[in-house]
Design an enzyme around this catalytic site. Structure first.
Site, PDB file in Angstrom:
ATOM      1  N   TYR A  51      -8.646  25.691  15.087  1.00  0.00           N
ATOM      2  CA  TYR A  51      -8.156  24.952  16.265  1.00  0.00           C
ATOM      3  C   TYR A  51      -6.689  25.252  16.548  1.00  0.00           C
ATOM      4  O   TYR A  51      -6.174  24.904  17.592  1.00  0.00           O
ATOM      5  CB  TYR A  51      -8.347  23.432  16.081  1.00  0.00           C
ATOM      6  CG  TYR A  51      -9.769  22.983  15.811  1.00  0.00           C
ATOM      7  CD1 TYR A  51     -10.852  23.825  16.048  1.00  0.00           C
ATOM      8  CD2 TYR A  51     -10.035  21.710  15.329  1.00  0.00           C
ATOM      9  CE1 TYR A  51     -12.147  23.419  15.781  1.00  0.00           C
ATOM     10  CE2 TYR A  51     -11.331  21.288  15.075  1.00  0.00           C
ATOM     11  CZ  TYR A  51     -12.381  22.151  15.297  1.00  0.00           C
ATOM     12  OH  TYR A  51     -13.670  21.743  15.035  1.00  0.00           O
ATOM     13  N   ILE A 228     -17.283  12.220  15.246  1.00  0.00           N
ATOM     14  CA  ILE A 228     -15.851  12.521  15.428  1.00  0.00           C
ATOM     15  C   ILE A 228     -15.609  12.860  16.897  1.00  0.00           C
ATOM     16  O   ILE A 228     -15.287  14.001  17.243  1.00  0.00           O
ATOM     17  CB  ILE A 228     -15.368  13.648  14.491  1.00  0.00           C
ATOM     18  CG1 ILE A 228     -16.350  14.838  14.484  1.00  0.00           C
ATOM     19  CG2 ILE A 228     -15.148  13.132  13.084  1.00  0.00           C
ATOM     20  CD1 ILE A 228     -15.723  16.122  13.930  1.00  0.00           C
TER      21      ILE A 228
HETATM   22  N1  LIG Z   1     -17.658  22.038  13.174  1.00  0.00           N
HETATM   23  C1  LIG Z   1     -17.770  22.659  14.332  1.00  0.00           C
HETATM   24  O1  LIG Z   1     -18.224  23.796  14.416  1.00  0.00           O
HETATM   25  C2  LIG Z   1     -17.321  21.964  15.575  1.00  0.00           C
HETATM   26  C3  LIG Z   1     -17.670  22.464  16.839  1.00  0.00           C
HETATM   27  C4  LIG Z   1     -17.222  21.762  17.967  1.00  0.00           C
HETATM   28  C5  LIG Z   1     -16.467  20.604  17.823  1.00  0.00           C
HETATM   29  N2  LIG Z   1     -16.141  20.145  16.569  1.00  0.00           N
HETATM   30  C6  LIG Z   1     -15.338  18.905  16.360  1.00  0.00           C
HETATM   31  O2  LIG Z   1     -15.984  17.818  16.990  1.00  0.00           O
HETATM   32  C7  LIG Z   1     -15.092  17.163  17.866  1.00  0.00           C
HETATM   33  C8  LIG Z   1     -15.844  16.493  18.986  1.00  0.00           C
HETATM   34  O3  LIG Z   1     -16.718  17.381  19.646  1.00  0.00           O
HETATM   35  P1  LIG Z   1     -16.527  17.830  21.179  1.00  0.00           P
HETATM   36  O4  LIG Z   1     -15.109  17.718  21.575  1.00  0.00           O
HETATM   37  O5  LIG Z   1     -17.229  19.137  21.302  1.00  0.00           O
HETATM   38  O6  LIG Z   1     -17.436  16.808  21.981  1.00  0.00           O
HETATM   39  P2  LIG Z   1     -17.477  15.246  22.279  1.00  0.00           P
HETATM   40  O7  LIG Z   1     -16.591  14.496  21.355  1.00  0.00           O
HETATM   41  O8  LIG Z   1     -18.929  14.913  22.352  1.00  0.00           O
HETATM   42  O9  LIG Z   1     -16.923  15.160  23.758  1.00  0.00           O
HETATM   43  C9  LIG Z   1     -15.581  15.270  24.077  1.00  0.00           C
HETATM   44  C10 LIG Z   1     -15.448  15.182  25.600  1.00  0.00           C
HETATM   45  O10 LIG Z   1     -15.857  13.886  26.038  1.00  0.00           O
HETATM   46  C11 LIG Z   1     -14.781  13.216  26.698  1.00  0.00           C
HETATM   47  N3  LIG Z   1     -14.836  11.812  26.229  1.00  0.00           N
HETATM   48  C12 LIG Z   1     -14.323  11.297  25.098  1.00  0.00           C
HETATM   49  N4  LIG Z   1     -14.638   9.989  24.985  1.00  0.00           N
HETATM   50  C13 LIG Z   1     -15.375   9.681  26.073  1.00  0.00           C
HETATM   51  C14 LIG Z   1     -16.001   8.494  26.514  1.00  0.00           C
HETATM   52  N5  LIG Z   1     -15.930   7.360  25.820  1.00  0.00           N
HETATM   53  N6  LIG Z   1     -16.680   8.515  27.687  1.00  0.00           N
HETATM   54  C15 LIG Z   1     -16.762   9.663  28.406  1.00  0.00           C
HETATM   55  N7  LIG Z   1     -16.200  10.832  28.050  1.00  0.00           N
HETATM   56  C16 LIG Z   1     -15.517  10.832  26.871  1.00  0.00           C
HETATM   57  C17 LIG Z   1     -13.525  13.951  26.288  1.00  0.00           C
HETATM   58  O11 LIG Z   1     -12.575  13.943  27.320  1.00  0.00           O
HETATM   59  P3  LIG Z   1     -11.142  13.178  27.217  1.00  0.00           P
HETATM   60  O12 LIG Z   1     -10.341  13.888  26.158  1.00  0.00           O
HETATM   61  O13 LIG Z   1     -10.571  13.337  28.581  1.00  0.00           O
HETATM   62  O14 LIG Z   1     -11.434  11.744  26.860  1.00  0.00           O
HETATM   63  C18 LIG Z   1     -14.041  15.369  26.066  1.00  0.00           C
HETATM   64  O15 LIG Z   1     -14.110  16.073  27.291  1.00  0.00           O
HETATM   65  C19 LIG Z   1     -14.136  18.286  18.284  1.00  0.00           C
HETATM   66  O16 LIG Z   1     -12.946  17.783  18.810  1.00  0.00           O
HETATM   67  C20 LIG Z   1     -13.945  19.003  16.964  1.00  0.00           C
HETATM   68  O17 LIG Z   1     -13.009  18.320  16.154  1.00  0.00           O
HETATM   69  C21 LIG Z   1     -16.569  20.810  15.451  1.00  0.00           C
END
Ligand SMILES: NC(=O)c1ccc[n+]([C@@H]2O[C@H](COP(=O)([O-])OP(=O)(O)OC[C@H]3O[C@@H](n4cnc5c(N)ncnc54)[C@H](OP(=O)(O)O)[C@@H]3O)[C@@H](O)[C@H]2O)c1
Length: 274
Positions: A51, A228
């Protein structure tokens, strides 16, 4: 501020049952979001070498005593060896400004390279040395996990996978439970899908006076999955943490689980270059 409930991992550490994901965020965004999250009561912060924001995360971490926050990082395929895992740990710890990590994960199994068992031996050595309190994997399928167990006799404490009602992974969760592995969910809000606007989610949100995001995060937390969610917005950060004071019924959990497979192919969004 109410405290986030915790789960005890198989080697004895205590991990909060919800955390903040920090991808995609650069150093400045991560510093801001993590500081806000810590103020709001988040105590699990998820980052990764990939990241490129560990410095920003580390700056924000200075705001709380080290032993009050659970810090997770992950390393790339380049470090899939015993010595490589140690080098990856040292680089992450230095960027984050910490002496130890609470959890270090192999980011992807990269089976084409076939060195993830060596990376796992490296993590076991780091845990034995006390540099990492808990060790785990990310994006490992049951066959990869089984191989780690067969070849080292040590199961990961956590496996972080893409998971939400539209990617429910019931068989994988069953495998995890059988081996004492805690399931952590990335994209827990179904990023890239229309999960939050699905009528089932919307109706439950209305019924409980909650937001769609809270309903989905409750489906996860109620089933002992550790989500997360990523947010850079103070309001949504607060909302995502407030999911432990209502309960979905068994039928409602099932109705949400029935959304499994209704989204397009998994995003696997941060696979490239790992
Ligand atoms: N291990 C892996 O390979 C891997 C892969 C991908 C991700 N990850 C980890 O997982 C974390 C989360 O996954 P992700 O970011 O892909 O997806 P997510 O948490 O499902 O979705 C994040 C998105 O949803 C929005 N959001 C957040 N809270 C909300 C709510 N209550 N209502 C509506 N929209 C909301 C955020 O925008 P705003 O910021 O504008 O609120 C962002 O655009 C990542 O940040 C990373 O740390 C790990």
């Amino acid at each position: 501020m109410s405290q986030t409930p915790t789960v005890t991992l198989s080697h004895g550490s205590t991990m909060p049952r919800i955390g903040l994901g920090t991808s995609p965020m650069n150093d400045a965004d991560a510093e801001r979001a993590v500081s806000t999250a810590l103020e709001l009561g988040y105590r699990l912060i998820d980052t990764a070498e990939n990241y490129r924001n560990e410095v920003g995360v580390g700056r924000a971490l200075k705001g709380v005593p080290r032993d009050e926050v659970f810090v997770t990082s992950k390393f790339n395929k380049k470090w899939h060896s015993v010595e490589g895992a140690r080098t990856a740990f040292e680089a992450s710890a230095e960027k984050l400004g910490v002496e130890y990590l609470d959890l270090l994960l192999i980011h992807w199994p990269n089976p084409d390279q076939d060195r993830y068992v060596d990376a796992w031996r490296g993590l076991i050595a780091l845990r034995d040395a006390g540099l990492v309190r808990a060790i785990g994997t990310s994006n490992f399928k049951p066959a990869h996990l089984q191989r780690l167990i067969d070849e080292t006799g040590v199961a990961p404490e956590v496996n972080q996978v893409q998971l939400s009602p539209v990617w429910a992974k019931a068989a994988e969760r069953e495998f995890h439970a059988k081996h004492g592995i805690v399931t952590e969910a990335w994209s827990p809000l179904g990023k890239g899908t229309d999960l939050l606007s699905h009528p089932t989610v919307q109706e439950l949100a209305k019924k409980y006076g909650r937001t769609p995001g809270q309903v989905v995060l409750r489906w996860e937390t109620q089933q002992h999955i550790v989500p997360i969610p990523k947010s850079a917005d103070r309001g949504r950060l607060a909302e995502n943490l407030a999911v432990f004071d209502f309960n979905l019924t068994a039928d409602e959990l099932t109705a949400l689980s029935d959304l499994d497979g209704t989204a397009k192919a998994p995003a696997d969004s941060d696979r490239a270059g790992h």
